[in-house]
Design a protein around this motif. Structure first.
Motif, PDB file in Angstrom:
ATOM      1  N   MET A 100       0.849  -1.197   0.000  1.00  0.00           N
ATOM      2  CA  MET A 100       0.000   0.000   0.000  1.00  0.00           C
ATOM      3  C   MET A 100       0.888   1.253   0.000  1.00  0.00           C
ATOM      4  N   SER A 101       0.495   2.254  -0.735  1.00  0.00           N
ATOM      5  CA  SER A 101       1.230   3.502  -0.653  1.00  0.00           C
ATOM      6  C   SER A 101       0.246   4.643  -0.407  1.00  0.00           C
ATOM      7  N   PHE A 102       0.770   5.766   0.046  1.00  0.00           N
ATOM      8  CA  PHE A 102      -0.084   6.876   0.453  1.00  0.00           C
ATOM      9  C   PHE A 102       0.181   8.117  -0.389  1.00  0.00           C
ATOM     10  N   TRP A 103      -0.824   8.938  -0.547  1.00  0.00           N
ATOM     11  CA  TRP A 103      -0.673  10.219  -1.228  1.00  0.00           C
ATOM     12  C   TRP A 103       0.174  11.154  -0.376  1.00  0.00           C
ATOM     13  N   ASN A 104      -0.118  11.167   0.932  1.00  0.00           N
ATOM     14  CA  ASN A 104       0.663  12.002   1.848  1.00  0.00           C
ATOM     15  C   ASN A 104       1.021  11.143   3.068  1.00  0.00           C
ATOM     16  N   PRO A 105       2.127  10.370   2.955  1.00  0.00           N
ATOM     17  CA  PRO A 105       2.455   9.394   4.005  1.00  0.00           C
ATOM     18  C   PRO A 105       2.536  10.032   5.395  1.00  0.00           C
ATOM     19  N   TYR A 106       2.997  11.278   5.452  1.00  0.00           N
ATOM     20  CA  TYR A 106       3.117  11.942   6.747  1.00  0.00           C
ATOM     21  C   TYR A 106       1.740  12.139   7.390  1.00  0.00           C
ATOM     22  N   LEU A 107       0.834  12.781   6.648  1.00  0.00           N
ATOM     23  CA  LEU A 107      -0.506  13.069   7.199  1.00  0.00           C
ATOM     24  C   LEU A 107      -1.295  11.802   7.490  1.00  0.00           C
ATOM     25  N   GLU A 108      -1.156  10.821   6.602  1.00  0.00           N
ATOM     26  CA  GLU A 108      -2.042   9.661   6.679  1.00  0.00           C
ATOM     27  C   GLU A 108      -1.648   8.654   7.752  1.00  0.00           C
ATOM     28  N   THR A 109      -0.501   8.880   8.373  1.00  0.00           N
ATOM     29  CA  THR A 109      -0.074   7.931   9.416  1.00  0.00           C
ATOM     30  C   THR A 109       0.167   8.633  10.759  1.00  0.00           C
ATOM     31  N   LEU A 110      -0.359   9.835  10.894  1.00  0.00           N
ATOM     32  CA  LEU A 110      -0.195  10.536  12.179  1.00  0.00           C
ATOM     33  C   LEU A 110      -0.939   9.783  13.287  1.00  0.00           C
ATOM     34  N   LYS A 111      -0.418   9.904  14.509  1.00  0.00           N
ATOM     35  CA  LYS A 111      -1.108   9.273  15.641  1.00  0.00           C
ATOM     36  C   LYS A 111      -2.387  10.045  15.941  1.00  0.00           C
ATOM     37  N   ARG A 112      -3.339   9.325  16.590  1.00  0.00           N
ATOM     38  CA  ARG A 112      -4.633   9.952  16.913  1.00  0.00           C
ATOM     39  C   ARG A 112      -4.450  11.258  17.694  1.00  0.00           C
ATOM     40  N   GLU A 113      -3.563  11.217  18.694  1.00  0.00           N
ATOM     41  CA  GLU A 113      -3.375  12.427  19.523  1.00  0.00           C
ATOM     42  C   GLU A 113      -2.850  13.582  18.680  1.00  0.00           C
ATOM     43  N   GLU A 114      -1.955  13.242  17.722  1.00  0.00           N
ATOM     44  CA  GLU A 114      -1.403  14.302  16.866  1.00  0.00           C
ATOM     45  C   GLU A 114      -2.486  14.887  15.967  1.00  0.00           C
ATOM     46  N   LEU A 115      -3.318  13.999  15.399  1.00  0.00           N
ATOM     47  CA  LEU A 115      -4.407  14.484  14.547  1.00  0.00           C
ATOM     48  C   LEU A 115      -5.353  15.376  15.337  1.00  0.00           C
ATOM     49  N   ASN A 116      -5.681  14.934  16.559  1.00  0.00           N
ATOM     50  CA  ASN A 116      -6.589  15.745  17.393  1.00  0.00           C
ATOM     51  C   ASN A 116      -6.016  17.129  17.630  1.00  0.00           C
ATOM     52  N   GLN A 117      -4.725  17.160  17.913  1.00  0.00           N
ATOM     53  CA  GLN A 117      -4.078  18.438  18.218  1.00  0.00           C
ATOM     54  C   GLN A 117      -4.059  19.354  16.988  1.00  0.00           C
ATOM     55  N   ILE A 118      -3.729  18.762  15.842  1.00  0.00           N
ATOM     56  CA  ILE A 118      -3.696  19.548  14.601  1.00  0.00           C
ATOM     57  C   ILE A 118      -5.101  20.059  14.272  1.00  0.00           C
ATOM     58  N   GLU A 119      -6.081  19.183  14.425  1.00  0.00           N
ATOM     59  CA  GLU A 119      -7.454  19.573  14.077  1.00  0.00           C
ATOM     60  C   GLU A 119      -7.970  20.670  15.013  1.00  0.00           C
ATOM     61  N   LEU A 120      -7.585  20.604  16.260  1.00  0.00           N
ATOM     62  CA  LEU A 120      -7.999  21.666  17.190  1.00  0.00           C
ATOM     63  C   LEU A 120      -7.356  23.008  16.781  1.00  0.00           C
ATOM     64  N   THR A 121      -6.065  22.948  16.441  1.00  0.00           N
ATOM     65  CA  THR A 121      -5.368  24.172  16.000  1.00  0.00           C
ATOM     66  C   THR A 121      -6.041  24.752  14.762  1.00  0.00           C
ATOM     67  N   TYR A 122      -6.312  23.890  13.771  1.00  0.00           N
ATOM     68  CA  TYR A 122      -6.950  24.349  12.537  1.00  0.00           C
ATOM     69  C   TYR A 122      -8.360  24.874  12.809  1.00  0.00           C
ATOM     70  N   PHE A 123      -9.070  24.187  13.711  1.00  0.00           N
ATOM     71  CA  PHE A 123     -10.440  24.608  14.021  1.00  0.00           C
ATOM     72  C   PHE A 123     -10.433  26.024  14.617  1.00  0.00           C
ATOM     73  N   LYS A 124      -9.489  26.259  15.531  1.00  0.00           N
ATOM     74  CA  LYS A 124      -9.424  27.577  16.181  1.00  0.00           C
ATOM     75  C   LYS A 124      -9.102  28.670  15.153  1.00  0.00           C
ATOM     76  N   LYS A 125      -8.204  28.343  14.227  1.00  0.00           N
ATOM     77  CA  LYS A 125      -7.857  29.307  13.165  1.00  0.00           C
ATOM     78  C   LYS A 125      -9.104  29.629  12.340  1.00  0.00           C
ATOM     79  N   LEU A 126      -9.832  28.582  11.953  1.00  0.00           N
ATOM     80  CA  LEU A 126     -11.032  28.760  11.140  1.00  0.00           C
ATOM     81  C   LEU A 126     -12.084  29.562  11.910  1.00  0.00           C
ATOM     82  N   PHE A 127     -12.222  29.238  13.195  1.00  0.00           N
ATOM     83  CA  PHE A 127     -13.188  29.923  14.066  1.00  0.00           C
ATOM     84  C   PHE A 127     -12.922  31.433  14.045  1.00  0.00           C
TER      85      PHE A 127
END
Lengths: 435, 52
Positions: free
Chosen positions: A1-28
Motif C-alpha cells: 500500500m502507498s499513500f498520497w501524503n504518508p506523513y498526514l495519513e499515518t499521524l497518531k490519533r493524539e497528533e491528529l486531534n491536536q492539529i485539528e484543534l489548532t486548525y479549528f481555532k484558526k477557522l473559528f
C-alpha cells in the motif's frame, strides 16, 4: 500500500486531534471576522474557550436552512456566507435544490485548489495513478459533481477525458476508442452503461475499465460488488457534498471509508439530540467542518448523512477515523405503517440477489388510512412461471429485510426513469392528492 | 523533517511577497505569484507540525 501524503495519513490519533484543534481555532477566528453568518452564530463564544475538541460541542450546528437564510442578503448571490471579497470568487457551484432553494457555493482559486487536494486523497486511496486514462461519463454543469474528481485526477497525473455531451452509446464507443482504463460515475449510471453495453453486444467486462470511483448517491455493498462483477473492475465509494466537499473515501481494503483528516473535522452525532458522539458500530449523523477553506467558512455543518461510525484503524495503515457504512440521508427515512424504512435496504435486496431486475422504483401511497408500498420493477428475464416464483421470492426477501409487505408490479422494459446524476427511485406520494 | 519544510515554506512566502511588490502593474506576473501563494497555503496546510 502507498499513500498520497504518508506523513498526514499515518499521524497518531493524539497528533491528529491536536492539529485539528489548532486548525479549528484558526477557522473559528477567521469565520468570526469574515463571515456574517458566523459573526452572528458565534456571538458570545471566544476562541480562548476552545481548549479541547470536546469544547467545540458548545458551538451551534449550521444547517442548510441557515445558509439559505443568509444568502438572501447582499452581496448577491452568496450573501452572508461569503468569507472573502466577492471579486475573489472564481467559481460558482450550487446544490441540487432537492430539499428547497439551492445553496450557492462560492469558491476562490485557493479554496478550489484546497478541495482538489482533499480529493487527491480520495482518488489515490482508490488506486488511481498517473498511468490511468480516466473517462468521466457526465455532463458537467453548475453542480459540483465530478468537477473535483476531474481536477484531482489531473493533479495526480492521470489522463482525464471529459465525457459530457454524449449519449450512453457514444460514451461506450468513446471508452473503447481511446482505451480508457478507469471511470468515475454514479453507481446507477455505471449499471446503466453495463446494461447498454450488453445490449450492443459488448460484455462490460471486456471494455477495459479496471477501476471505478462512484459518486453522487449512497452505494450499498451489493451494488458496489455488482459493478465489480459486471466490469471485472475494482469499484470504490466516497462521501461528500457541495457545501462540505468530498470528505471521506474508500481505500483498497474496501472496508468502510477513511475520513480525510486533518482536512475535515467530522463528528458523528446521535440523531435524536445531535449532541453525543456515537460509539463504533453505532449509526449517527455526520457533522462536518472543512478546516482549510476560507471562501465559504463552514463550521459544524449538519450534512444529514446517516453513517455508521467505523474503526480508528485499518489494515492499509492509515490512521484516520473510518466510516463503517453510509446508511443514507435522514431526509429519506420514512415511517411506513409505523416501521422506520430506508430505501437503501431495497437497493441492497435488489442488487444482491435479483440480477434479473434491471431497474426499480419504490412508491408509497396512502389508501384510506393505510400506507401502501409498491416496488415497480423492470425484469430483463425470465418469462412465465419462473417470473411468478421470482416475484414471490422478492416479496419474501423484502419482508424479511424491511418488515413491510410490498406490492410488486412488473413494468414494461425501459419504462422506468434512468438517471445520470442523483437517482430518485423513492417516491412518497402520501399527502399528494389525485386530481 | 517538518521544521525544515516549514522553514522553506516561509522563505518561498517571503520571496513571493517581495515578487508581488516588484511586479505591480503586470497582471500576468502578479496572477502567477498569487497562484504560487495558493499552493504555498496548501503546502503549509498539509505539513502541520504538531506540538510535542
Amino acid at each position: 500500500m502507498s499513500f498520497w501524503n504518508p506523513y498526514l495519513e499515518t499521524l497518531k490519533r493524539e497528533e491528529l486531534n491536536q492539529i485539528e484543534l489548532t486548525y479549528f481555532k484558526k477557522l473559528f477566528s477567521y469565520a468570526k471576522k469574515n463571515s456574517l453568518l458566523y459573526q452572528e452564530k458565534l456571538k458570545g463564544i471566544e476562541v480562548e474557550s476552545l481548549k479541547t475538541l470536546d469544547d467545540i460541542k458548545k458551538i451551534p450546528l449550521t444547517d442548510k436552512e441557515d445558509l439559505r437564510r443568509y444568502q438572501e442578503i447582499p452581496p448577491h448571490p452568496y450573501g452572508g456566507i461569503l468569507g472573502v471579497e466577492l471579486e475573489k470568487v472564481t467559481t460558482f457551484r450550487q446544490t441540487s435544490g432537492t430539499t428547497g432553494k439551492p445553496v450557492y457555493v462560492p469558491e476562490t482559486y485557493e479554496s478550489w485548489q484546497w478541495r482538489i487536494e482533499a480529493w487527491c486523497h480520495i482518488l489515490y486511496m482508490a488506486g488511481f495513478r498517473p498511468h490511468h486514462r480516466v473517462f468521466l461519463p457526465f455532463g458537467y454543469n453548475v453542480y459540483v459533481a465530478f468537477w473535483e474528481a476531474h481536477y484531482a485526477a489531473e493533479k495526480l497525473g492521470c489522463e482525464v477525458i471529459p465525457g459530457g455531451a454524449l449519449d450512453t452509446k457514444g460514451r461506450i464507443s468513446k471508452i473503447l476508442e481511446i482505451s480508457a482504463t478507469a471511470m468515475m460515475c454514479t453507481p446507477t449510471y455505471g449499471l446503466h452503461i453495463a446494461e447498454e453495453a450488453d445490449k450492443l453486444g459488448i460484455p462490460p467486462n471486456t471494455m477495459g475499465i479496471e477501476r471505478i470511483l462512484c459518486a453522487g448517491e449512497p452505494m450499498p455493498q451489493a451494488t458496489r460488488k455488482r459493478l465489480e462483477e459486471l466490469f471485472s473492475a475494482d469499484v470504490f465509494d466516497h462521501i461528500g457534498g457541495t457545501e462540505p466537499c468530498g470528505w471521506a473515501g474508500m481505500c483498497e481494503a474496501k472496508e468502510g471509508l477513511h475520513i480525510i483528516e486533518p482536512f475535515f473535522l467530522v463528528e458523528i452525532l446521535d440523531r435524536e439530540r445531535m449532541e453525543r458522539e456515537v460509539s463504533e458500530g453505532e449509526t449517527g449523523v455526520a457533522v462536518v467542518t472543512p478546516l482549510g477553506r476560507r471562501s465559504f467558512p463552514l463550521i459544524r455543518f449538519n450534512t444529514k448523512d446517516l453513517v455508521i461510525k467505523g474503526k480508528g484503524h485499518c489494515s492499509c495503515g492509515r490512521t484516520s477515523q473510518k466510516i463503517g457504512e453510509i446508511v443514507g440521508r435522514i431526509d429519506d427515512l420514512r415511517k411506513i405503517r409505523g416501521v422506520l424504512f430506508s430505501p437503501k435496504t431495497v437497493e441492497e435486496v435488489v442488487r444482491s440477489s435479483f440480477k434479473e431486475i434491471s431497474e426499480y422504483e419504490i412508491v408509497v401511497t396512502r389508501e384510506g388510512t393505510m400506507d401502501e408500498i409498491t416496488l415497480k420493477v423492470e425484469l430483463s428475464y425470465p418469462p412465465g412461471e419462473e417470473r411468478e416464483r421470482l416475484i414471490k421470492r422478492l416479496g419474501e426477501a423484502l419482508k424479511t429485510k424491511t418488515n413491510l409487505s410490498f406490492r410488486i408490479s412488473v413494468e414494461p422494459s425501459g419504462s422506468l426513469p434512468r438517471y445520470t446524476l442523483k437517482a430518485s427511485r423513492f417516491k412518497d406520494l402520501r399527502g399528494v392528492k389525485n386530481e | 523533517m517538518n521544521s525544515e519544510i516549514k522553514k522553506e515554506i516561509e522563505i518561498i512566502t517571503e520571496s513571493a511577497q517581495r515578487l508581488m511588490k516588484l511586479t505591480q502593474g503586470n497582471p500576468a506576473l502578479t496572477k502567477n505569484i498569487e497562484c504560487l501563494l495558493t499552493f504555498v497555503y496548501i503546502l503549509d496546510f498539509i505539513t502541520p507540525f504538531p506540538e510535542k
